[in-house]
Structure formats: C-alpha cells, structure tokens
Design a protein around this motif. Structure first.
Motif, PDB file in Angstrom:
ATOM      1  N   LEU A   1       2.760  -4.786   1.668  1.00  0.00           N
ATOM      2  CA  LEU A   1       1.546  -4.378   0.945  1.00  0.00           C
ATOM      3  C   LEU A   1       1.219  -5.380  -0.159  1.00  0.00           C
ATOM      4  CD1 LEU A   1      -0.667  -2.318   0.625  1.00  0.00           C
ATOM      5  CD2 LEU A   1       0.827  -0.985  -0.865  1.00  0.00           C
TER       6      LEU A   1
ATOM      7  N   LEU B   1      -9.496   2.717  -4.559  1.00  0.00           N
ATOM      8  CA  LEU B   1      -8.967   1.975  -3.415  1.00  0.00           C
ATOM      9  C   LEU B   1      -9.973   0.883  -3.082  1.00  0.00           C
ATOM     10  CD1 LEU B   1      -6.901   2.102  -0.740  1.00  0.00           C
ATOM     11  CD2 LEU B   1      -9.082   2.559   0.320  1.00  0.00           C
TER      12      LEU B   1
ATOM     13  N   HIS C   1      -0.107  -5.334  10.959  1.00  0.00           N
ATOM     14  CA  HIS C   1      -1.095  -4.956   9.947  1.00  0.00           C
ATOM     15  C   HIS C   1      -1.220  -6.035   8.880  1.00  0.00           C
ATOM     16  CE1 HIS C   1      -0.899  -0.379  10.966  1.00  0.00           C
ATOM     17  NE2 HIS C   1      -1.162  -1.136  11.994  1.00  0.00           N
TER      18      HIS C   1
ATOM     19  N   LYS D   1     -10.242  -2.042  -0.032  1.00  0.00           N
ATOM     20  CA  LYS D   1      -9.655  -2.721   1.120  1.00  0.00           C
ATOM     21  C   LYS D   1     -10.691  -3.712   1.620  1.00  0.00           C
ATOM     22  CE  LYS D   1      -6.689  -3.406   4.399  1.00  0.00           C
ATOM     23  NZ  LYS D   1      -5.336  -3.898   4.173  1.00  0.00           N
TER      24      LYS D   1
ATOM     25  N   TYR E   1      -2.896   3.160   1.325  1.00  0.00           N
ATOM     26  CA  TYR E   1      -3.086   1.946   2.122  1.00  0.00           C
ATOM     27  C   TYR E   1      -2.562   2.136   3.539  1.00  0.00           C
ATOM     28  CZ  TYR E   1      -4.804  -1.208  -1.493  1.00  0.00           C
ATOM     29  OH  TYR E   1      -5.579  -1.835  -2.428  1.00  0.00           O
ATOM     30  N   THR E   2      -1.431   2.860   3.642  1.00  0.00           N
ATOM     31  CA  THR E   2      -0.892   3.104   4.978  1.00  0.00           C
ATOM     32  C   THR E   2      -1.871   3.939   5.803  1.00  0.00           C
ATOM     33  OG1 THR E   2       1.307   3.062   4.016  1.00  0.00           O
ATOM     34  CG2 THR E   2       1.117   3.951   6.230  1.00  0.00           C
TER      35      THR E   2
ATOM     36  N   VAL F   1      -5.092   4.120   5.447  1.00  0.00           N
ATOM     37  CA  VAL F   1      -6.229   3.256   5.812  1.00  0.00           C
ATOM     38  C   VAL F   1      -5.854   2.392   7.010  1.00  0.00           C
ATOM     39  CG1 VAL F   1      -7.675   1.342   5.068  1.00  0.00           C
ATOM     40  CG2 VAL F   1      -7.200   3.207   3.506  1.00  0.00           C
ATOM     41  N   ASP F   2      -4.678   1.761   6.953  1.00  0.00           N
ATOM     42  CA  ASP F   2      -4.300   0.859   8.041  1.00  0.00           C
ATOM     43  C   ASP F   2      -4.116   1.592   9.369  1.00  0.00           C
ATOM     44  OD1 ASP F   2      -4.465  -1.396   6.593  1.00  0.00           O
ATOM     45  OD2 ASP F   2      -2.311  -1.683   6.277  1.00  0.00           O
TER      46      ASP F   2
ATOM     47  N   TYR G   1       0.198   3.330  -2.466  1.00  0.00           N
ATOM     48  CA  TYR G   1       0.799   2.620  -1.325  1.00  0.00           C
ATOM     49  C   TYR G   1       0.731   3.463  -0.055  1.00  0.00           C
ATOM     50  CZ  TYR G   1       4.800   5.397  -2.898  1.00  0.00           C
ATOM     51  OH  TYR G   1       5.600   6.438  -3.297  1.00  0.00           O
TER      52      TYR G   1
ATOM     53  N   SER H   1      -4.571  -8.063   8.008  1.00  0.00           N
ATOM     54  CA  SER H   1      -5.174  -8.030   6.674  1.00  0.00           C
ATOM     55  C   SER H   1      -5.388  -9.427   6.118  1.00  0.00           C
ATOM     56  CB  SER H   1      -4.278  -7.260   5.700  1.00  0.00           C
ATOM     57  OG  SER H   1      -4.197  -5.922   6.080  1.00  0.00           O
TER      58      SER H   1
ATOM     59  N   SER I   1      -0.280  -8.369   1.426  1.00  0.00           N
ATOM     60  CA  SER I   1      -1.646  -8.147   1.915  1.00  0.00           C
ATOM     61  C   SER I   1      -2.647  -8.103   0.777  1.00  0.00           C
ATOM     62  CB  SER I   1      -1.745  -6.821   2.670  1.00  0.00           C
ATOM     63  OG  SER I   1      -0.785  -6.758   3.666  1.00  0.00           O
ATOM     64  N   VAL I   2      -2.247  -7.492  -0.340  1.00  0.00           N
ATOM     65  CA  VAL I   2      -3.197  -7.323  -1.436  1.00  0.00           C
ATOM     66  C   VAL I   2      -3.292  -8.594  -2.280  1.00  0.00           C
ATOM     67  CG1 VAL I   2      -3.659  -6.005  -3.545  1.00  0.00           C
ATOM     68  CG2 VAL I   2      -2.884  -4.837  -1.498  1.00  0.00           C
TER      69      VAL I   2
END
Lengths: 158, 950
Positions: free
Chosen positions: B104, A32, B141, A34, A127-128, A130-131, A124, B145, B107-108
């Motif tokens: 997602l 991961l 979010h 971020k 990531y949720t 983490v957010d 995926y 990001s 964001s990435v």
C-alpha cells in the motif's frame, strides 16, 4: 465507409476508464483518494479542491453528474460524505452511479454501519475494498457476496 | 459521536496509534488548531525516524506499525521523505498484514526512484511466482496501481501467462486481466500479442462472472487497437449478453443487483460490441437484435422494485443498448423505438434521466433514421429549457435543440434560443450565441432574417458575441448583394438606440462604411445623419472601435463628397490628430492627408468597396468546435450534411487587402497587430493574396482553429484550388504561407514568417522529391534565402515546379533553423497534385460523347462509388470541379443532375486528355465518379484526388 466510422468511434472511445475515485466530507477533507492516472502532487491537490468546489454547491434537485474539465464526475452523497468517480465524458453515467452505491453497501456491510471515522482509521482496509471492486480504472468485481467473502478471508490472515 | 470516538481510541490504544488517531479524531470532530497538529506530527516523525535509524533491528510487526503510521501522516496531507526502504523490506515478509502495508505504501507513495523500483520489482516477481493467490493478488494490484514503464518491462511478458494458465484462481485471473490492461495502456509496445490472445477471448465464456467482467474490459481495449485479432469476441459477447438479458432475475444470484441481472457486465459487453460494425453473420445479428429488443421491452415493464437502485441499474443497461443502436445506425425500427423511449424519459421525475435522455437524443438527432422522430419532441425540449433547475440540464436542452434543428424548425428554435439567452446563465451564454449564429447562417433562406437575428444577438448578449460572430455577419453581408441595403437600413435603425453595444457600433460602422450609400437617398438617413449618428458613439468606444470608425469616415469621404469638409474637421481636431494612441493618431493624419491630396479617381480606387470574401469554413463553427471539443460538433455536421460550408475555400483569412487604410478590415485593424501600418500607396483591394500575412500573424481563433498543421486534411484543401494562396504550416514560432500559380511550369511563392521576437539562425528550406517522384517532377528553389531571419520579419522564396510526367506523391518542403538555441526541423507536403497541370477544354455534347466512347478500353476508365462527406450542394460541386482544373460542361449529360468535365493534363513529355463524369444520388447520399483518360495511372490518380473532395 463502415470501417472508417468504426475507426473514428474507436478513437473516441479510447482510454475509457475511471481517472480517480475521491471520498470527501462536506468540509473538503479527503477520506480516500485513489488515482488511476499519473498526476503530480500539486495537480492532485488542485483536483481535490476543484471537485469539492463543484460538487458541494449542488443540491438534491440537481443531477448526479457534473462536467469537469474534459471529464465528468459521477457523485453521490451519503450523509456528510461525497463519493465521486471521475470518468470519460462518453462513459455510462448510471453504471458508475450504481457502482458507487454497490461500493458503499459493501463498506457498510464490512464495517457494520460504516461511518466517516471507519474510513479514517481503517484507511488501509478501505484501499483493499477499493482494489477488490475497482482495478486499473475498471470495475473488477460487482458481486457483494464475493467481495465480502474475500475481505473476510483476508481479515482472517491478520 | 463522542462515544464512537472513544471506542475507536480505546480499540487502537494497544497498537500504539493513540496519539495520532486522537489527532485525526480531533480534525474530524473539533476544529483543531493546525499548529498543534503540525507540532504533534513532527514529534511523531522524529520518533519514527529514530526507530528506523536505531541500532536495534526492528521486527516485522514494529516495522509495519511505523510504516503504517507514516502512510497515515501522509494521507493527512503531510510530506513524507523517508521510510521507503522499510516499506520495501515489508514486501518480503511472509505475513499478509505486513506485506499489505508494504504494498500500500508503495502504491500510494511511489516515485520513480530507480533503485527502489528494482527492489520492488524483485519482490513482486517472487510474489507472482509464489502460487499463493493472496500474495499474487497483492503483487498484481500493486502493478495495476503503479503501472510504470519499468514494471511493464519487467512483467508484460509474465502476466499473460498467469492470466491464461489453467490452474490460476479466479480472483487472480480477474486481477491479472486488469493488470495487463493497465500495462497495455501505459506501454502498448511492451505487451506482446501472442497465443494468449485467443484464450483471453474465450474468457468471455468463463463460468465466473467476475472473470468475465474483468476480461471484457481488457478485450474491449485490445479490440480497439487490434480489431481483426479480436473479431471472434463479437459472437461470444452476443451470446453472453443474450444469456444475461433473458435470464430470470434470480438466475445469476450474486450478480443480480436489485433484480437486474449483471448490469455492469451487460454494459461492458454492449460497449465491447461498439468496437465493431453490426455482426455480419445473420444468426449472430438476429440474436443481438433480439437482445436489444428485450432490453427495450424491459424498460416498458412495471418495475420490480421501487428503489432507485433498480431503475438506475436497468437504465444503465438501456442507455448503453441505445448507444449501440446508434453506433450501428442500421436498424430504423430500433432507432425509432430508442427515440420513443428517450421521449418518455424527457418528462420523467428523475432529473438524472431527463438529463441523460437529452444527451442521448442529441446523437439520435444526427441519424437520418431517427432525426424526424427526435424532432417531434421539440416542445418538451423547449419547455425543459425554460423550467429545468439544473443548468447542466438546460445546457443539454440547448445542445439537443441545436442538433435537431433543420430548415423546417430553424426559425422556431432560433427564436427560442434567443429568448432563453435573455435569462441564460452567464456560463453558457457564449456558447448559445455561437450556436444561434451558426444556425441562423446555416438555415437562412432569407438573409434579412439572418441579419435581424445577429443584431438581436448583439442587443441581447453583446458581451458574449465574440469577434468571429460579427466578422461573419460582415462577410455574409459583403458576399450577398441582395441583403446589403437591408443590412444598412437595419444597423442604421439599431444604432438609433440611446445605448447600444460596442459590437453593434463595429458592425454598424463597417456596414455603413461599405453600403451607407444604399440608404443615403432617404432624407432620414442622409450621409450627414449617418455620420453624426456614428460619431455620436465615437467617444464611448474603445481604441480598436474608434480605429474602425475612422476608416468608416474615410470611406464616407469617398462615398459622400458632401460630408468631406465635416469629416476633415473631425480628423483635424486635436483629439484625433494629437491622440495619445499612436494607431489613432496615424490614421487621423494619413486619412486627412489622403482626403486632401488624392484625386477622386485615386480615392475611388483606394477606397473601393470590399471584394467578396472567399467562402470557407465558418469561423464561428471552428470556434464552437474549439470550445466544445471536436467530437460533438463534427458528428452533427457530418451526418446532417447540410453544412453550407465550402471546403475548397482554403484557409485564407477574411480580408483581401493589405492596406489597412483602404478598408476597415476587421481582422487587420482590430486585433491590434500593428503589422500593417496604413500605407496610402498600398495595392487596391482587388489585387488580393498579399494580405495573408497580415492576418496570419494574429493568433485569432478564426485563422488558427481550422488548420491542423501539416495534416492530410490541410493538404486536401488545396486540391481544388487553382491559383491563390493559403497557409501551409504554422506553429508557435513560425509559419509558412504560399501563393502559387501552376501551369506546366508551376511557380510557387512561399513566404516564411518569424512570429517570435528572436532571430532564426541557419534558416534553410530545402525541397525534397522522393526517388519515386524524381523522374516525374522537376522542382527547384530559385535562390536561397538569407540564413538569418529577424524576429517579426518575413522572407519570400520562389519554387519552380515542372511536371515531366504524371505523378502521385507530392514534394516535401523541409525547413530547418535554430531558434533560441534549439534546432527546429519542420516538413510540410507541398500541395502539388497532378490536377494542378490541368487545362480546361470546352466541348459540345456530341464531341464529349464521341471522345467518351473512344476511351472505352477498361484500363482507361476508373470508377469510384462513395458516400458524400459534405452536403450535396450543386453550386459547391460545380465550383469544386472547376477548381479541380477541368472545364465544367453544361447541358452535355442528358441527366441535368450529373456533372461532366473535360480537360487536358499538360506534362513536359505528353498531353493527356481527361473526361470526367460525376453522378450524385441525393437519396442515398452517394456519388459515382467516372474518369476516362488515355492513361490508366492518370485516371486512377485523378479519381482518387477528386473523390476525396465531396
């Protein structure tokens, strides 16, 4: 006098935030990443490699903190995975060290005994998570109960 | 493991991920062949591409599936150059999963493709307005990001409304607060302050601790930039903190972490409080003190759990509380308690705690209240230096020793650091060397100790002794005649060692060249023995050192006529006269010639002993600052107030001579500049000033580091300097140096140097006096310079300044030129201040007080009471007052600790008599400065200028 000192301190304290969160395995594979700061792709790759290099050489007798460029890495190892958070040098080491553990406990609960593969296949969802817990480089929510409740609610929408 | 892989594989099979996931599994479990992976990925990419390009429109589910696959491939480390449009399409789906994958992907993988950003922003706008908390969360979010400027432009006005709206869900509030924080960090100018700010502060009272956690981060950042507007947050934060720390461990339920109530929120609140001075309201202040005491008390209680999580969370709060105590630096009791607590941690079995205790103590050491308490732990810290296994912990121990060092323990600490240096890790050796060098200089009561220490440094860690360190020892030896003989004797003895470090040869060569005569009386160190000793090292040394030694030899020719023939033989030998290195050859030729043709008088003048170096900030300190970042070092310096550094010194580089041959000047000779070839006709060293350029051309840290180009600091440096020179400005391309002389009609010589190898074109300096300044100052440039400045060349210009009447602003020198096709425009404030037009006036005590009384009208007196910013050293203060331009009147003030001065400011229209009195209060580290002149504005300005110097 007071005000001036205050000004200096504020300058020093400016932009305290998480710069990035990385989860890597022992072989250096990223599980991961971020980023909370703008880096270009080459820079990201370089950071990933450097973090791996500084963290993996350390053993249990070492601290969980490493100076890294102008920042520091707070990291914790769980089995074969390194969870690393990069923060400003003035930031609170132990708070982030426990933030990592809090995060891992949530992952563990959510994935029922989390293993490396969960992170790979359910990227995926990770990531949720983490957010929910970290946003804009800051700690967003610390209550495991609240985070898990929200995650289950989101899962029910799938 | 295998079964796990299999189950995952089966689980995802239905979703069509099989091939890819198998691959990922392979890379986890086996060391799969890279090429096979790439082949498989390329096949998959081609497949996805064809699906996207196909005639048949994809349904939302398939689109999500393929976008997700692309993302997965990207995360495996492969480039993705399509699919962005499909991802953006997903944003407008009504299904959570599709929307989530779309966001997602953005964001990435977002790049600033402007067209897409518009579409993305549109989708975000819809989701923000949807009133669906899940969708709003996703949108927020995504903004948090990406956080691009475009997004800030689109949403910075909207998000505060979401944040403070009464009906917003808690989880959305949390996201909105941090989203706004992100936008504020990227584009503060786009986030308008408004009514919402006061409502944000009240989020500190919110029932939902998650909202408080997020809001505290936002408020902290906003308060840093706008302390006034967020002042009310202090009392709210204190009461929130108080409720948390006094709560029972079960009160906060969800937010209790291993029996510690809301540790992260506590840390954040304590951090917010560090944006402000101690609260003025006694009730709030009392409550805060109680909180801090409770936190310190809890550290002494038996732990509620043996788990490391418990102690970590508890100590996270404790360390933050200690940071706040240090920040306030006002409660001696708390500071000492904090210090004792950290002292316990120094011996804790957890390495983390020992590390953090050392680190935190470092800041405590600089508080006057806790400095002594920190010192009591010296043995523990020294022990840590010897026994810690983690180098970073040892590093902290070194830092702490450095911070706790003062006159009383300097010999012990320096000795311990030296002995640690013998085994220290290579990575921290250079830093230790710098620290030892600084401490040895700063706390040297006895300069023989200083010389011994530095020579030991060179012996133990010669390779890590940077130029700054050995330049510095030479500067100090040259400036202090009481240590010169000892230094000569000591280097002579050190050089006897069969193998000695080249840095020792350099120091030895320089010092014997200057002061070898002081030990020449002893038959064991007769001139010839000295020479033979140095020359025995010659062939082992590098070119710069040999160059230095040649200069030593010519100095010997002057000092000891009896060895002249021997030295001439050496210079005449083919290995010198025909040396392949042009610098060595040139020196040999010219020195030989000089020794043959010059009379003893000329020799004595040209090779005169080096004049003392101007005092200035230690170049070593500058180097350490550069290495460690300014904050750590300056803190120490500011608060300990023992720095033996004179800010007046200005930034002149060390050597005071243009002629490289007249002296083995280290900077000029050894940096390989080649800018100043030896010129026998060069001015004698004492003429000074002109040598600036030579040194400034180097990029050596010793010259560059202490100067912030064009900064106010730089400007302030010149206030207390009468005549002389200094560096006004420099950057990569050019620099600008000046020499000045000012008295009524001031004349300033400005040298411009082109550091590049390219021409400067249209080079035009202009002098700008603002409208306000215009009537009071007449300044003009005598003649224009040639608009073309060749690479490496320097040009000179004269500026005349006349003071018509008193003034406050300073004229500005603007320099414009073209360099390599780009237009450069540089402005620098000329250090022309009112006090430059001072003429000192000596007077007796009686006269002084008589005049003092005459100027008793309240408008004539200006007084300022201020805290000392520099060490309160009597000699330094005297030098500053003289440098300021007034006469220093001794034995005038009945209190010998006070300083009084008198002078006349000459302007074209009038002469203004000025009297000044400076009363230091060592105990409080304060000064009171009183100025009395016949003109209020003059008193005011002089008081401002002089106050800034102490």
């Amino acid at each position: 006098m007071r005000l001036k000192r205050l000004g200096e301190l504020c300058k020093r304290r400016e932009g305290l935030e998480i710069r990035f969160i990385l989860i890597q395995n022992r072989a250096g594979k990223t599980r991961l990443a971020k980023w909370y700061m703008q880096f270009d792709d080459d820079e990201k790759q370089k950071l990933i490699e450097e973090v791996h290099a500084v963290v993996t050489v350390r053993d249990a007798k070492h601290t969980n903190f490493v100076e890294f460029r102008n920042f520091k890495i707070i990291y914790r190892r769980y089995a074969g995975l390194y969870f690393c958070i990069c923060v400003d040098v003035n930031d609170n080491n132990l708070a982030y060290l426990e933030a990592i553990h809090n995060f891992v406990e949530v992952l563990n609960e959510y994935f029922h005994n989390v293993c490396e593969l969960d992170l790979v296949f359910n990227f995926y969802k990770v990531y949720t998570v983490v957010d929910e817990m970290f946003l804009a480089g800051e700690i967003r929510e610390t209550s495991q109960t609240k985070v898990l409740k929200q995650l289950l609610m989101l899962q029910s929408l799938e | 493991m295998r079964s796990c892989v299999l189950s995952v594989f089966l689980f995802h099979r239905g979703e069509g991920f099989s091939g890819l996931f198998l691959l990922a599994v392979a890379s986890v479990t086996l060391n799969y062949v890279k090429e096979a992976e790439i082949k498989r990925i390329n096949k998959e990419l081609a497949n996805i591409r064809s699906k996207f390009k196909g005639d048949k429109a994809l349904d939302g589910y398939s689109k999500k599936k393929y976008v997700c696959k692309l993302l997965f491939i990207f995360l495996l480390g492969h480039d993705i150059d399509f699919g962005h449009m499909e991802a953006v399409n997903l944003l407008s789906s009504n299904r959570y999963t599709e929307k989530q994958i779309g966001y997602l992907f953005i964001s990435v993988l977002v790049n600033s493709n402007s067209e897409l950003i518009r579409l993305i922003n549109n989708a975000i706008k819809n989701d923000l307005a949807s009133r669906n908390p899940t969708f709003m969360g996703l949108a927020l979010h995504c903004i948090a990001s990406v956080g691009s400027r475009e997004m800030a432009e689109a949403f910075a006005g909207e998000i505060p409304k979401v944040l403070v709206a009464g009906d917003t869900m808690d989880s959305v509030k949390q996201s909105a607060a941090l989203c706004l924080l992100r936008l504020y960090r990227t584009s503060p100018d786009l986030v308008p302050m408004g009514d919402w700010t006061s409502r944000v502060v009240h989020l500190l009272n919110d029932q939902h601790l998650g909202v408080v956690t997020a809001a505290t981060s936002l408020i902290t950042t906003l308060a840093q930039k706008n302390p006034e507007e967020f002042k009310t947050s202090v009392s709210l934060a204190v009461s929130r903190l108080s409720r948390i720390v006094t709560s029972a461990s079960t009160d906060l339920q969800d937010y209790t972490y291993y029996f510690v109530p809301a540790p992260w929120l506590s840390v954040k609140l304590l951090r917010l409080l560090q944006c402000y001075p101690p609260p003025e309201d006694p009730a709030v202040r009392g409550r805060l003190t109680e909180c801090l005491e409770t936190i310190l008390n809890k550290a002494q209680e038996p732990p509620k759990s043996k788990k490391v999580q418990h102690s970590n969370a508890k100590n996270a709060v404790l360390f933050e509380a200690i940071s706040l105590i240090i920040h306030h630096d006002s409660e001696p009791n708390l500071l000492v308690r904090a210090c004792n607590q950290l002292g316990q941690f120094l011996q804790h079995r957890e390495t983390n705690l020992r590390y953090l205790a050392l680190e935190s103590m470092c800041t405590l050491a600089s508080s006057e209240f806790s400095h002594e308490a920190v010192k009591t732990h010296i043995e523990t810290v020294i022990n840590a230096l010897k026994t810690e296994r983690d180098v970073s912990v040892r590093q902290r121990a070194v830092d702490l020793l450095y911070a706790m060092c003062d006159r009383s323990n300097a010999p012990q600490i320096v000795a311990e650091m030296l002995s640690y240096l013998e085994t220290a890790d290579y990575s921290i050796r250079e830093e230790i060397v710098l620290k030892v060098a600084i401490l040895a200089e700063k706390y040297a009561v006895d300069y023989t100790w200083y010389v011994d220490t530095i020579l030991n440094l060179i012996r133990i860690a010669g390779d890590y002794v940077s130029e700054e360190v050995w330049y510095r020892v030479i500067q100090i030896v040259i400036n202090r005649d009481d240590v010169q003989g000892y230094a000569a004797k000591t280097v002579f003895e050190a050089l006897q060692a069969p193998a000695c470090h080249e840095n020792l040869v350099k120091v030895g060569g320089y010092i014997l060249g200057e002061f070898g005569n002081l030990i020449a009386g002893d038959p064991r160190s007769s001139p010839l023995i000295q020479f033979n000793l140095l020359h025995s090292k010659f062939h082992l040394c590098s070119v710069p050192t040999r160059a230095l030694l040649l200069s030593t030899y010519i100095k010997f020719v002057n000092l000891f006529p009896e060895v002249k023939p021997t030295i001439q033989d050496v210079l005449r030998s083919d290995s010198q006269l025909r040396n392949a290195d042009v610098e060595l050859q040139q020196r040999a030729v010219e020195y030989l010639r000089l020794s043959t043709v010059a009379s003893t008088d000329i020799l004595a003048t040209v090779l005169e002993e080096m004049p003392p170096f101007p005092e200035r900030e230690s170049s070593i300190l500058a180097k350490l600052k550069k290495k460690k970042g300014p904050s750590t070092v300056t803190d120490l310096e500011d608060t300990k107030r023992e720095r033996s550094v004179d800010v007046n010194g200005g930034p002149e580089p060390a050597p005071a001579s243009t002629s490289a041959m007249s002296t083995p000047s280290p900077s000029a000779d050894l940096l390989g500049l080649g800018a100043a070839p030896p010129a026998p006709a060069g001015p004698p060293p004492s003429s000074g000033g002109g040598g600036l350029l030579v040194d400034v051309f180097s990029d050596s840290a010793s010259v560059v580091a202490p100067l912030a180009p064009g900064s106010e600091d730089n400007f302030a440096r010149f206030v207390c300097k009468n005549n002389g020179g200094g560096l006004l400005f420099f950057n990569r391309e050019m620099m600008c140096v000046k020499k000045w002389f000012l008295f009524l009609l001031g004349r300033m010589f400005i040298f411009y140097g082109n550091k590049t190898s390219t021409q400067f074109l249209n080079f035009t300096p202009t002098l700008i006096c603002s409208d306000e300044l215009q009537p009071n100052i007449l300044g003009f440039i005598t003649k224009p310079v040639d608009p073309t400045v060749e690479g490496g060349a320097q040009v000179q210009q004269v500026v005349n300044i006349e003071c018509v009447s008193d003034f406050t602003e300073a004229p500005v020198l603007n320099i414009q030129f073209r360099y390599g096709g780009t237009f450069q425009n540089v402005s620098v404030q000329l250090p022309i201040t009112l006090n430059k037009f001072f003429q000192p006036t000596e007077m007796a005590s009686q006269d002084f007080f008589q005049r003092w009384k005459q100027l008793s009208n309240p408008q004539q007196e200006v007084q300022n009471i201020f805290k000392a910013k520099h060490p309160m050293d009597t000699e330094v203060t005297k030098a500053k007052i003289i440098g300021f331009g007034s006469a220093l009147l001794e034995e005038v003030d009945p209190n010998p600790a006070n300083f009084v001065g008198a002078g006349i400011i000459h302007t074209k229209t009038t002469q203004i008599g000025c009297l000044l009195r400076l009363e230091p209060n060592l105990q409080a580290q304060m000064y009171r400065l009183t100025l009395r002149t016949s003109k209020e504005a003059v008193s005011q300005r002089l008081c401002e200028l002089l106050s800034a110097q102490f």
